[in-house]
Design a protein around this motif. Sequence first.
Motif, short mmCIF file in Angstrom:
data_model
loop_
_atom_site.label_atom_id
_atom_site.label_comp_id
_atom_site.label_asym_id
_atom_site.label_seq_id
_atom_site.Cartn_x
_atom_site.Cartn_y
_atom_site.Cartn_z
N MET A 109 0.84 -1.20 0.00
CA MET A 109 0.00 0.00 0.00
C MET A 109 0.88 1.25 0.00
SD MET A 109 -2.86 1.20 2.78
CE MET A 109 -1.68 1.83 3.95
N VAL A 110 0.58 2.18 -0.89
CA VAL A 110 1.34 3.44 -0.97
C VAL A 110 0.91 4.35 0.17
CG1 VAL A 110 1.83 5.48 -2.35
CG2 VAL A 110 1.59 3.25 -3.46
N GLN A 111 1.90 4.87 0.88
CA GLN A 111 1.58 5.77 2.00
C GLN A 111 1.52 7.22 1.53
OE1 GLN A 111 4.62 3.95 4.85
NE2 GLN A 111 2.99 4.55 6.22
N ARG A 112 0.71 8.00 2.22
CA ARG A 112 0.56 9.42 1.94
C ARG A 112 1.18 10.18 3.11
NH1 ARG A 112 -2.80 10.80 -2.00
NH2 ARG A 112 -3.41 12.77 -0.99
N ALA A 113 2.14 11.03 2.78
CA ALA A 113 2.93 11.68 3.83
C ALA A 113 2.75 13.20 3.82
CB ALA A 113 4.40 11.34 3.67
N VAL A 114 2.59 13.76 5.01
CA VAL A 114 2.66 15.21 5.20
C VAL A 114 4.10 15.54 5.60
CG1 VAL A 114 1.97 17.12 6.71
CG2 VAL A 114 0.25 15.58 5.79
N LEU A 115 4.70 16.50 4.92
CA LEU A 115 6.10 16.86 5.14
C LEU A 115 6.19 18.16 5.93
CD1 LEU A 115 7.39 16.17 1.51
CD2 LEU A 115 7.13 14.54 3.40
N ILE A 116 7.02 18.14 6.97
CA ILE A 116 7.18 19.31 7.83
C ILE A 116 8.62 19.80 7.76
CG2 ILE A 116 6.82 20.27 10.14
CD1 ILE A 116 4.31 18.96 8.89
N THR A 147 11.49 8.98 -2.93
CA THR A 147 12.44 7.87 -3.11
C THR A 147 12.04 6.68 -2.24
OG1 THR A 147 14.24 9.41 -3.61
CG2 THR A 147 14.87 7.19 -2.93
N ALA A 148 11.51 6.96 -1.05
CA ALA A 148 11.08 5.90 -0.13
C ALA A 148 9.75 5.28 -0.56
CB ALA A 148 10.96 6.45 1.28
N GLY A 149 9.08 5.89 -1.54
CA GLY A 149 7.85 5.32 -2.07
C GLY A 149 6.57 5.97 -1.61
N ALA A 150 6.68 7.13 -0.94
CA ALA A 150 5.48 7.81 -0.45
C ALA A 150 4.92 8.78 -1.48
CB ALA A 150 5.79 8.56 0.84
N VAL A 151 3.65 9.06 -1.35
CA VAL A 151 3.01 10.14 -2.09
C VAL A 151 2.97 11.35 -1.16
CG1 VAL A 151 0.83 10.99 -3.07
CG2 VAL A 151 1.59 8.65 -3.54
N ASN A 152 3.47 12.48 -1.61
CA ASN A 152 3.50 13.66 -0.76
C ASN A 152 2.12 14.32 -0.75
OD1 ASN A 152 6.20 13.18 -0.23
ND2 ASN A 152 6.90 14.43 -1.95
#
Length: 362
Positions: A1-8, A33-38
């Motif tokens: 499963m692709v993870q969705r990440a909030v970037l701080i 690169t790690a495979g997350a969707v920003n």
Amino acid sequence: MVQRAVLIGINRADSEREKSEDLLEELALLSETAGAVNAGRVLKTVKKIDPAYYLSRGMLEDIKVLILKGAADLVIIDVNLSPAQERNMSEYVGVNVIDRTRLILDIFATRARTAESKYQVELAMLNYILPRLKGSGIMLSRTGAGIGTRGPGETKLETDRRKVRQRITYIKDKLKLAEKTRGLHRATRKKQGLSTATLVGYTNSGKTTMLSALTKRGGNGENKLFATLGTKMAGVYDKDSKRKVIISDTVGFIQNLPLFLVESFKSTLEEAVHSNVLIHVIDPTQKDALRKSEEVIKILDSIGAGEKKTIVVLNKIDLLTSARVRFLQTKLEQLTGNSVIPVSAKTGDNIGMLKEKIFNNV
């Protein structure tokens, strides 16, 4: 499963805002690169660090809104958190929170191919995990298989302090053996009269493609951060002088690389220390390339290679105008105190000039 990440992103002073924005952009590349969707990003100015949460409660509430808007299941923050801060933030915002170091370790865990690089990644992972062991063997770990949970440290080991320390000792012994073997290889090359040159530079600067262009071996590099973790070597031969030089390619550097991570890759980075000459490859298409080249110089100083004879290479000139090449060449010569060779590893422009420079300096 692709993870969705909030970037701080974190800005500690107004004067550093441009650098902080660049670091946030780099965090986005690391996350991808790690495979997350920003799923969203924000730059927060932090005047005072909260010892429990790093950020203020108001900032954490803002992040919770971003998580909801972006349907995110992960937060990645561009600082190194203490174990308690990481745990407290995760509990407050309701999703896993990982810091910059954990993200880099996660990428390394998926990139390691050779036995030595796998040991190096595991050593770094264990040094990161050790202070995150709580009480008598209960680890502050997360469940699942997402970003921040990969790597041998959390999947192969019982998370007991004593056993982790035993494993660290075991891996260090293995790496010492690899270091000894590498030393024997260097001694053999020296007896054979072979000189060595080591490619160094910021991650994704084109070092592996440069190795291929110089030696016609090794294949082209990937357009990825940390595509190379182990050491690759190949020879280049000069017909006129009938001499051969061994070129090695090492792991790329990055800003704010933790000292324990540099230490974990000490045996690989030793190639730079023992090399006759360094080839510092700079990618001028990267944002703030000049500052990133300074970061490489700092890391070389930290491993004892700062005083090595260095050839500075401005790579990827096929993507620049002639005027831009001349401008950057002048700037880099002022910055490094070395002459700068503009080349394109991809098209082969000026590779012959670089080879000549290498043979003249070993």
